[in-house]
Design a protein around this motif. Structure first.
Motif, PDB file in Angstrom:
ATOM      1  N   LYS A  32       0.848  -1.196   0.000  1.00 47.32           N
ATOM      2  CA  LYS A  32       0.000   0.000   0.000  1.00 47.32           C
ATOM      3  C   LYS A  32       0.881   1.242   0.000  1.00 47.32           C
ATOM      4  N   GLY A  33       0.688   2.105  -1.009  1.00 49.29           N
ATOM      5  CA  GLY A  33       1.479   3.322  -1.119  1.00 49.29           C
ATOM      6  C   GLY A  33       2.639   3.211  -2.081  1.00 49.29           C
ATOM      7  N   THR A  58       2.757   3.371  -5.161  1.00 47.82           N
ATOM      8  CA  THR A  58       2.664   4.378  -6.222  1.00 47.82           C
ATOM      9  C   THR A  58       2.512   5.788  -5.654  1.00 47.82           C
ATOM     10  N   SER A  59       1.629   5.933  -4.678  1.00 47.98           N
ATOM     11  CA  SER A  59       1.311   7.254  -4.127  1.00 47.98           C
ATOM     12  C   SER A  59       2.318   7.731  -3.076  1.00 47.98           C
ATOM     13  N   ASN A 114       1.850   6.935  -0.029  1.00 47.85           N
ATOM     14  CA  ASN A 114       1.044   6.966   1.195  1.00 47.85           C
ATOM     15  C   ASN A 114       1.061   5.594   1.873  1.00 47.85           C
ATOM     16  N   THR A 119      -5.254   7.585   3.081  1.00 47.73           N
ATOM     17  CA  THR A 119      -5.237   6.152   2.791  1.00 47.73           C
ATOM     18  C   THR A 119      -5.916   5.841   1.468  1.00 47.73           C
ATOM     19  N   HIS A 145      -7.337   6.255  -2.394  1.00 44.61           N
ATOM     20  CA  HIS A 145      -6.846   6.834  -3.645  1.00 44.61           C
ATOM     21  C   HIS A 145      -7.638   8.072  -4.051  1.00 44.61           C
ATOM     22  N   THR A 146      -8.820   8.288  -3.428  1.00 47.36           N
ATOM     23  CA  THR A 146      -9.619   9.474  -3.733  1.00 47.36           C
ATOM     24  C   THR A 146      -9.132  10.695  -2.966  1.00 47.36           C
ATOM     25  N   GLY A 147      -8.221  10.475  -2.032  1.00 45.87           N
ATOM     26  CA  GLY A 147      -7.682  11.589  -1.260  1.00 45.87           C
ATOM     27  C   GLY A 147      -8.253  11.735   0.133  1.00 45.87           C
TER      28      GLY A 147
END
Length: 200
Positions: A60-61, A63-64, A66, A92, A94-96
């Protein structure tokens, strides 16, 4: 490496993993793990799932950026559900949003980020850190600073400069958290006392 209370039962395939914010206790998301992703999470202390859509391990994270820093892992009574308490690095979802359920943490009272930093300075001394230099001066100096900041806050409360008042409040809160850390406590310990008082 994170220790666990029991081993999860992966004999029937993937298991659901509930991710909970270590400080706010909000449920952040639900993912799935196989044994490999579970063991990797324990070892690296960063949450890794098995992505059903990608058909591979998914940190998790990745790519982002996070990431979810795993603090503790518990297995439920039937050994078929995983609960991970984690400290998120950024949103957490992906929509922000802070969670995948559309909730937002009450950031006005969530001081976990600051407690984490103070604890890190305590555990990993740095000559350039004010927090570390204050802690090294001992409990008397830390307590003295709390007293000084409290007096400054009272003085600003009697004036009409909201900016100075809020900044003095921030200084007092910060130094109080340092004092708690120096004494080996967390803000949650104080909150527990307040909750007990509320019952009376």
């Amino acid at each position: 490496m994170i220790q666990i209370n029991k081993k999860p039962d992966f004999s029937k395939g993937l298991l659901p993993a509930i991710i909970q914010d270590y400080y706010s206790k909000n449920v952040l998301m639900l993912g799935y793990m196989n044994e490999e992703s579970f063991q990797l999470t324990l070892k690296e202390e960063v949450v890794t799932f098995f992505s059903r859509s990608k058909n591979r391990l998914w940190k998790k994270g990745e790519t982002s950026g996070n990431f979810l820093n795993a603090i503790s892992v518990d297995i439920d009574c039937d050994a078929d559900t995983i609960l991970i308490k984690a400290i998120p690095e950024g949103p957490t979802c992906h929509t922000g949003t802070d969670t995948c359920f559309g909730e937002f943490k009450n950031t006005s009272t969530d001081l976990g980020f600051l407690e984490k930093t103070i604890q890190d300075r305590k555990n990993n001394p740095s000559e350039s850190s004010y927090t570390n230099s204050l802690l090294q001066k001992g409990i008397n100096k830390v307590a003295q600073k709390v007293g000084e900041e409290a007096v400054e806050l009272v003085i600003e409360a009697k004036d009409d400069n909201d900016d100075l008042f809020l900044n003095e409040g921030a200084d007092l809160m910060y130094h109080y958290l340092v004092l708690l850390a120096a004494k080996g406590f967390e803000l949650n310990d104080v909150i527990s006392v307040l909750r007990e008082r509320e019952k009376n």
